[in-house]
Design a protein around this motif. Structure first.
Motif, PDB file in Angstrom:
ATOM      1  N   SER A 115       0.841  -1.197   0.000  1.00 16.44           N
ATOM      2  CA  SER A 115       0.000   0.000   0.000  1.00 16.44           C
ATOM      3  C   SER A 115       0.877   1.247   0.000  1.00 16.44           C
ATOM      4  O   SER A 115       1.715   1.431   0.890  1.00 16.44           O
ATOM      5  CB  SER A 115      -0.912   0.011   1.230  1.00 16.44           C
ATOM      6  OG  SER A 115      -1.577   1.259   1.352  1.00 16.44           O
ATOM      7  N   ASP A 156      -3.426   6.458  -4.309  1.00 15.82           N
ATOM      8  CA  ASP A 156      -3.775   5.318  -3.454  1.00 15.82           C
ATOM      9  C   ASP A 156      -3.417   4.074  -4.250  1.00 15.82           C
ATOM     10  O   ASP A 156      -4.253   3.445  -4.882  1.00 15.82           O
ATOM     11  CB  ASP A 156      -5.253   5.351  -3.090  1.00 15.82           C
ATOM     12  CG  ASP A 156      -5.608   4.351  -1.999  1.00 15.82           C
ATOM     13  OD1 ASP A 156      -4.770   3.481  -1.703  1.00 15.82           O
ATOM     14  OD2 ASP A 156      -6.719   4.423  -1.456  1.00 15.82           O
ATOM     15  N   VAL A 177      -1.661   0.330  -5.045  1.00 17.38           N
ATOM     16  CA  VAL A 177      -1.315  -1.000  -4.555  1.00 17.38           C
ATOM     17  C   VAL A 177      -0.282  -1.567  -5.515  1.00 17.38           C
ATOM     18  O   VAL A 177      -0.578  -1.788  -6.696  1.00 17.38           O
ATOM     19  CB  VAL A 177      -2.551  -1.915  -4.480  1.00 17.38           C
ATOM     20  CG1 VAL A 177      -2.139  -3.339  -4.127  1.00 17.38           C
ATOM     21  CG2 VAL A 177      -3.552  -1.382  -3.464  1.00 17.38           C
ATOM     22  N   ARG A 227      -1.452  -2.620   7.858  1.00 17.70           N
ATOM     23  CA  ARG A 227      -1.659  -2.113   6.507  1.00 17.70           C
ATOM     24  C   ARG A 227      -3.052  -1.502   6.398  1.00 17.70           C
ATOM     25  O   ARG A 227      -4.020  -2.049   6.921  1.00 17.70           O
ATOM     26  CB  ARG A 227      -1.522  -3.248   5.494  1.00 17.70           C
ATOM     27  CG  ARG A 227      -1.642  -2.801   4.032  1.00 17.70           C
ATOM     28  CD  ARG A 227      -1.966  -3.993   3.151  1.00 17.70           C
ATOM     29  NE  ARG A 227      -1.989  -3.665   1.735  1.00 17.70           N
ATOM     30  CZ  ARG A 227      -2.995  -3.081   1.108  1.00 17.70           C
ATOM     31  NH1 ARG A 227      -4.086  -2.722   1.785  1.00 17.70           N
ATOM     32  NH2 ARG A 227      -2.946  -2.852  -0.193  1.00 17.70           N
TER      33      ARG A 227
END
Length: 692
Positions: free
Chosen positions: A176, A188, A190, A412
Motif C-alpha cells: 500500500s 492510493d 497497490v 496495513r
C-alpha cells in the motif's frame, strides 16, 4: 421541483475497475492515518550528512535550513539519496519549486550495478508544477513509468500551490502506497514490486538550460515502521498446509510443486489451503505448460465438480486473460485484462510472477509487474481458502516454484466500500440564494485555486470574483474582450475565452498573454467555453456570434483541443454552433451543447483530442453545463436546470429565479452549484459533489 432520489445505480455498480472508483468517492480506511512510531529527522537543517548524490550533476547545498537543488545544463536526472534504506514508513517534508522545473521524491529506490549501469530506479512522488497538475502522483523512475497518474483525481491536482512551500506525505506499508499534497489525498496505489530502498530528492534534467532553476526541501522527517517480508506458504518439500481434492495429481520435485491432469478427468482438481485468509497480498511464481489453471482466493469448497466457489486469478498456458479475475459459480468474468496488456506482460513457457492483493473490497492483480486488474468489489466474499486449480476436461501441466504472503510490521490500511449517497439531488427545503445582482448577462463561472468563484458580466466587459468566506463580490478585471468561459488550471493560471477579441487568453500572476489566436493560420471565430482534461490539455468551443473582431476567417464552427504544450488541433467539426462543453468523470466522454440544433451531443474520447462515435445524448438545448461525481450532466436550459444521467435520462429539474446561462460546482465538499443567470449570480446546495 422534480428531484428524484439518488438511486445507487447513479453512483456505483456492484463492482467497478479502479481507479475510476477513487474519483467517484474516496475510500474510507480502517487503519489509523498516522501509524504509531516516533518521528526522526532525515535532514539536520545544516548539512548533507547522511546523504549521497547519484545520477546527474545538479548541485545540492544547504541554504536557510533547506536543501537546495540547482539544475545544471547537459546532465541527466540527479538524485540526493539517503545512505540507508527504508521499507515501511511515513515520510513528511516541505518543498518549493521553480514553476518551470520538474522534480520528485524517490522512495524504495535502488541503484544496482547490474541494472542499467547503476541508474536510479524506483517509486517517485511526482512534483509537477505544470498545468497538468500531477504533483502527488506516483512515477516508477527508470522502470515502468507512470503507475498512478492523477488523471482522475481533480481535487489532488489542484492541491499544489505555485511558488509556495508545499507539504508532502508518503505512507508506504507493504504493497500500500498512499500520498497527500497539502493534506489532500492524492495517490492510493497497490504495488508490491519493491519493499525497501533509499529515499532521494530528484532534480530533473533541463537539457541545455543554464539559468539554474531550483527546488528546495526542508523539514524532512520519517517514521520508520520496519520492514515487510515475504513468508512462504509452500515449503518446497511437501504438501504441508495444503490438501488435494479428487481430480488430477500433485507432487513436489526439486522444490517445485507440479500439478497434472489428463483431459479425460472431468473433475477440477484443487490443491486447497488448510487455512482461511482474509486480508492478504500473495505472490505466486508459476509456469503453465498446458491447460487452464487459476489461483483461487477467499473461496469456499463446494460439492460441484468445480470444487470451489469464489474468485480466481487466471493462469493459462497460452497467456489468454492471464491475471484477470473470474468468479466461479458467481458472476463469471469480472475483470478481463486487455489483450495487448497481457501479451506484453506474459512469458509463454517461462516462469511468471503473479501477485494478488485482497484487502477489504479492493482486489489488485499484477502479472510480472504489470497491473492486470484493480477492482473495488461490493458483493464478493471477504474471507476463504486459497486453491490451485487443475481444470477438468483439459490436459493440465502447471508448476509452482513459490507461493508467499507479504507480512507487514505495521498495520496495513484496509479500505471499506464507500457508502452510497441517498436522498434527492436537491435536499428538501433547499433553495437558490442570490449572491449578487445588477449585472447585464452573467456567464463563465469557474472555481479558483483558493475556492473563490470567478464569473463574467459579458456586456459590461468585467470579470468578478465571489469570496465564499466573506460573501463579497469584487471586480477582478475590466476590459475583458468579451470574456465568456473561464478555466483555472492546476498551477494557478486562468484561461479565458475572449469572444470579442477572438482569442483564448492566459493569465499567469499579473501577466496576461494570448494563449490561442489562430488555427492553421486563420483567426478563431469567438471562443466560448472550455474544459480541462486529465492530461493538462483542454477543449474549447469556437462558435461565431455577431461580428466579433472583424471578418470571419474559419469556414466552420468547431471544437478544438489544446495540449499541455499549447499545440492546437481540431477535435470535431460535427457541430453547427458549439457552446457549452464538459467531460465525464472517467474522461472517456466529451459532451458539447449545440445551440443551433438545440441538442447535446456526446463523443467517445479515444485519446486526448481524438474523438469518435458522435451521438445524440440529450434532446435539450443548453448554454453551459457541469458534471457531478456520479457522471450526471447539469444543463442550463429554459427556466432552470435539468439533470441528465450518464445514460441520457432526465432525472431532475431545478427551477432557477432567472434563466441560467452556466453553472459550476464549488463550496464545502464541492456540493454547492453556482449559477450565472442573466442579471444575477446564484447558488444552491446539493446532496452530491460535483467535479472540480
Amino acid at each position: 421541483m422534480f428531484s428524484p432520489k439518488l438511486d445507487e445505480s447513479h453512483f456505483l455498480h456492484s463492482y467497478r475497475p479502479m481507479p475510476l472508483i477513487l474519483t467517484v468517492l474516496a475510500l474510507a480506511l480502517l487503519a489509523s492515518a498516522s501509524p504509531a512510531a516516533d518521528w526522526s529527522p532525515l535532514f539536520d537543517g545544516s548539512s548533507l550528512k547522511g546523504w549521497t548524490q547519484r545520477g546527474g550533476k545538479a548541485t545540492y547545498q544547504v541554504r536557510d535550513s533547506a536543501i537546495v537543488g540547482t539544475a545544471v545544463p547537459n546532465t541527466s536526472n540527479s538524485f540526493l539519496c539517503t545512505e540507508r534504506d527504508y521499507g515501511d514508513f511515513v515520510l513528511e517534508l516541505e518543498f518549493r519549486i521553480d514553476p518551470t522545473l520538474n522534480a520528485g521524491i524517490q522512495f524504495r529506490s535502488e541503484s544496482l550495478a547490474d541494472y542499467k549501469k547503476g541508474q536510479v530506479h524506483g517509486y517517485q512522488m511526482e512534483i509537477d508544477p505544470s498545468r497538468r497538475g500531477w504533483s502527488g502522483g506516483v512515477y516508477d523512475e527508470g522502470r515502468r513509468g507512470w503507475i498512478y497518474p492523477l488523471t482522475l483525481r481533480p481535487d489532488a491536482r489542484y492541491a499544489f500551490k505555485q511558488n509556495e512551500w508545499n507539504h508532502y506525505r508518503i505512507e508506504a506499508i507493504g504493497d500500500s502506497i498512499r500520498t497527500w499534497v497539502n493534506g489532500v489525498p492524492a495517490a492510493d496505489l497497490v504495488d508490491p514490486m519493491t519493499q525497501k530502498g533509499f529515499i532521494a530528492l530528484q532534480v530533473h534534467g533541463v537539457g541545455k538550460r543554464s539559468d539554474g532553476p531550483e527546488t528546495s526541501w526542508r523539514n524532512i522527517q520519517i517514521k520508520d515502521l520496519g520492514q515487510s517480508t515475504w513468508k512462504p506458504l509452500f515449503n518446497g518439500k511437501d504438501l504441508t498446509g495444503w490438501t488435494p481434492t479428487p481430480g488430477g495429481t500433485w507432487n513436489v520435485s526439486d522444490g517445485v510443486l507440479k500439478g497434472t491432469s489428463p483431459a479425460s478427468e472431468t473433475k477440477h482438481g484443487i490443491l486447497l489451503s488448510d487455512a482461511d485468509h482474509e486480508h492478504f497480498t500473495a505472490r505466486i511464481v508459476y509456469r503453465s505448460r498446458s491447460g487452464n489453471s487459476g489461483f483461487y482466493f477467499r473461496a469456499q469448497p463446494v460439492e460441484e465438480a468445480v470444487g470451489l466457489k469464489g474468485f480466481q486469478a487466471e493462469i493459462d498456458s497460452t497467456g489468454q486473460d492471464a491475471g484477470g479475475l473470474y468468479e466461479t459459480l458467481g458472476r463469471s468474468w469480472v475483470v478481463k485484462p486487455a489483450a495487448d496488456l497481457v501479451k506484453k506482460a506474459y512469458k509463454p513457457g517461462d516462469w511468471n510472477e503473479m501477485t494478488v492483493s485482497a484487502h477489504g473490497p479492493r482486489l489488485v492483480v499484477h502479472l510480472n509487474g504489470t497491473k492486470t486488474a484493480d477492482l473495488l468489489d461490493a458483493t464478493g466474499a471477504r474471507k476463504g481458502r486459497f486453491g490451485l486449480q487443475l481444470h477438468g476436461g483439459q490436459d493440465m501441466d502447471v508448476e509452482f516454484k513459490s507461493i508467499e504472503l507479504l507480512e507487514t510490521a505495521a498495520p496495513r490500511p484496509i479500505p471499506e466500500f464507500p457508502a452510497t449517497p441517498t436522498g434527492p439531488i436537491v435536499p428538501e427545503g433547499a433553495a437558490f440564494r442570490k449572491l449578487g445582482d445588477g449585472y447585464k448577462f452573467t456567464e463563465g463561472p469557474a472555481q479558483g485555486p483558493d475556492g473563490r468563484i470567478w464569473f463574467n458580466d459579458i456586456p459590461n466587459n468585467r470579470t468578478h470574483v465571489y469570496d465564499p468566506k466573506t460573501g463579497q463580490i469584487s471586480v477582478w478585471r475590466e476590459d475583458t474582450g468579451g470574456a465568456n468561459g473561464l478555466l483555472w488550471v492546476p498551477g494557478g493560471d486562468l484561461f479565458a475565452c475572449e469572444g470579442t477579441n477572438r482569442i483564448v487568453s492566459r493569465q499567469s500572476g499579473d501577466k496576461r498573454t494570448v494563449a490561442i489566436e489562430k488555427f492553421e493560420g486563420k483567426r478563431l471565430n469567438s471562443p466560448n467555453d472550455l474544459v480541462l482534461d486529465g492530461q493538462g490539455g483542454f477543449y474549447f468551443t469556437d462558435p461565431r456570434y455577431g461580428n466579433a473582431g472583424g471578418a470571419r476567417e474559419l469556414e466552420k464552427e468547431s471544437v478544438y483541443y489544446v495540449n499541455q504544450g499549447s499545440k492546437i488541433t481540431l477535435a470535431t467539426s460535427e457541430v453547427t454552433k458549439p457552446n457549452g462543453v464538459a467531460l465525464s468523470p472517467d474522461q472517456k466522454t466529451l459532451y458539447v451543447a449545440d445551440t443551433a440544433e438545440k441538442q447535446i451531443f456526446a463523443w467517445d474520447v479515444k485519446s486526448p483530442g481524438i474523438l469518435e462515435h458522435r451521438r445524440l445524448f440529450a434532446p435539450s438545448s443548453s448554454d453551459g453545463m457541469a458534471v457531478d461525481l456520479a457522471g450526471n450532466l447539469y444543463l442550463t436550459t429554459g427556466p432552470g436546470l435539468s439533470v441528465w444521467s450518464p445514460a441520457g435520462e432526465k432525472i431532475a429539474e431545478i427551477p432557477c429565479p432567472e434563466s441560467p446561462a452556466n453553472c459550476e460546482f464549488g463550496g464545502p465538499g464541492n456540493k454547492t452549484l453556482f449559477v450565472t443567470a442573466r442579471t444575477g449570480f446564484y447558488a444552491i446546495d446539493l446532496n452530491i459533489p460535483g467535479l472540480r
